[in-house]
Design a protein around this motif. Structure first.
Motif, PDB file in Angstrom:
ATOM      1  N   LEU A 136       5.641   2.989  -7.300  1.00 47.31           N
ATOM      2  CA  LEU A 136       5.201   2.397  -5.822  1.00 47.31           C
ATOM      3  C   LEU A 136       3.828   2.505  -5.463  1.00 47.31           C
ATOM      4  O   LEU A 136       3.325   1.863  -5.179  1.00 47.31           O
ATOM      5  N   ASP A 172       6.149  -2.031  -2.683  1.00 43.16           N
ATOM      6  CA  ASP A 172       7.535  -2.462  -2.479  1.00 43.16           C
ATOM      7  C   ASP A 172       7.230  -3.965  -1.558  1.00 43.16           C
ATOM      8  O   ASP A 172       7.357  -3.293  -0.401  1.00 43.16           O
ATOM      9  N   ILE A 183       4.369  -2.489   1.889  1.00 43.21           N
ATOM     10  CA  ILE A 183       4.491  -1.991   1.053  1.00 43.21           C
ATOM     11  C   ILE A 183       3.279  -2.021   0.127  1.00 43.21           C
ATOM     12  O   ILE A 183       4.172  -2.410  -0.859  1.00 43.21           O
ATOM     13  N   CYS A 219       0.399   1.617  -4.046  1.00 50.67           N
ATOM     14  CA  CYS A 219      -1.324   2.639  -3.340  1.00 50.67           C
ATOM     15  C   CYS A 219      -2.292   2.423  -4.508  1.00 50.67           C
ATOM     16  O   CYS A 219      -3.301   2.908  -3.768  1.00 50.67           O
ATOM     17  N   LYS A 247       3.446  10.044   8.594  1.00 50.03           N
ATOM     18  CA  LYS A 247       4.905   8.934   9.310  1.00 50.03           C
ATOM     19  C   LYS A 247       5.310   9.277  10.139  1.00 50.03           C
ATOM     20  O   LYS A 247       6.204   8.669  11.620  1.00 50.03           O
ATOM     21  N   ALA A 298       3.441   5.039   5.401  1.00 55.76           N
ATOM     22  CA  ALA A 298       4.178   6.260   5.977  1.00 55.76           C
ATOM     23  C   ALA A 298       5.784   5.969   6.424  1.00 55.76           C
ATOM     24  O   ALA A 298       6.392   6.638   5.818  1.00 55.76           O
ATOM     25  N   GLN A 319       7.443   3.564   6.283  1.00 57.76           N
ATOM     26  CA  GLN A 319       8.341   3.114   5.819  1.00 57.76           C
ATOM     27  C   GLN A 319       9.204   3.777   4.454  1.00 57.76           C
ATOM     28  O   GLN A 319       9.646   3.262   3.779  1.00 57.76           O
ATOM     29  N   LEU A 320       8.595   4.990   3.905  1.00 55.04           N
ATOM     30  CA  LEU A 320       8.851   5.322   2.810  1.00 55.04           C
ATOM     31  C   LEU A 320       9.833   6.788   3.703  1.00 55.04           C
ATOM     32  O   LEU A 320       9.975   7.364   4.425  1.00 55.04           O
ATOM     33  N   THR A 321      11.237   6.960   2.693  1.00 51.09           N
ATOM     34  CA  THR A 321      11.457   8.182   2.775  1.00 51.09           C
ATOM     35  C   THR A 321      11.330   9.313   2.255  1.00 51.09           C
ATOM     36  O   THR A 321      10.036   9.725   1.810  1.00 51.09           O
ATOM     37  N   GLU A 336      10.694   9.598  -1.032  1.00 46.90           N
ATOM     38  CA  GLU A 336       9.604   8.774  -2.018  1.00 46.90           C
ATOM     39  C   GLU A 336       8.195   9.709  -1.901  1.00 46.90           C
ATOM     40  O   GLU A 336       7.896   9.998  -2.863  1.00 46.90           O
ATOM     41  N   ILE A 337       8.125  10.716  -0.746  1.00 50.48           N
ATOM     42  CA  ILE A 337       7.373  10.907  -0.674  1.00 50.48           C
ATOM     43  C   ILE A 337       6.879  12.059  -1.454  1.00 50.48           C
ATOM     44  O   ILE A 337       5.695  12.236  -1.505  1.00 50.48           O
TER      45      ILE A 337
END
Length: 197
Positions: A115, A120, A125, A128, A162, A178, A180-182, A185-186
């Motif tokens: 990530l 992604d 995404i 970072c 998120k 955020a 989009q992140l699970t 993943e966070i």
């Protein structure tokens, strides 16, 4: 707004005055600005406190002013920031930027690394590293350094973006990412940046 006058104020802030003011910050942020992880003492959960050491002065200044202007909410920090002048915030921000970033701890995961370096595309995404830098060093004015940051704090911050509870990101950049992140993943990203060497 980042006017030339405001940037000049930060550039010429007084780090010695900031050091004096920072004596009031040590009970939460630590004597070296290292922050702390979430703690569970006597059944009371003490939330993670962010590391300020090594953070970009512009970013710390913006956060302090956002608390003072009610653009960011935290019961403790809002009251403190409202009692700081703009110059006090600049002096504090400069002081914390001169301290060495916290030592890395823990271990990052391959999922987080992907990530950070690739993002992604299917979920729109971006990596970072595009904004936060290849070494998590942050960029220019309003993008924070993440290297060595307390994982618990990063989980709290990303989760707040998120859910929309935190909304002081310019152009809603972090909220859009955020969302989009699970949760997994966070947590992986938070551990990755805390461990980044």
């Amino acid at each position: 707004a980042w006017t030339p006058e405001l940037l000049a104020k930060l550039k010429h802030a007084n780090a010695d005055k900031g050091k004096t003011l920072a004596a009031n910050c040590t009970s939460c942020h630590g004597d070296k600005g290292q922050g702390s992880q979430e703690d569970n003492r006597d059944g009371d959960v003490i939330p993670a406190i962010p590391a300020l050491a090594g953070q970009l002065a512009t970013y710390t200044f913006k956060q302090l002013r956002d608390y003072a202007n009610d653009d960011k909410d935290n019961a403790t920090m809002t009251g403190i920031a409202k009692n700081l002048t703009e110059q006090d915030a600049a002096d504090l921000a400069l002081w914390f930027s001169t301290l060495p970033a916290p030592s890395p701890s823990g271990q990052g995961s391959d999922k987080a690394y992907n990530l950070v370096t690739e993002g992604d595309g299917k979920r729109i995404i971006p990596p970072c590293s595009v904004c936060h830098g290849s070494d998590g060093q942050g960029e220019k004015i309003d993008i924070p350094a993440l290297k060595g940051q307390q994982a618990g704090y990063l989980v709290d911050a990303l989760t707040a973006y998120k859910t929309g509870a935190r909304h002081n990101d310019i152009y809603a950049r972090m909220r859009l990412i955020a969302e989009q992140l699970t949760d997994e993943e966070i947590k992986a990203l938070a551990q990755y940046y805390q461990a980044l060497r």
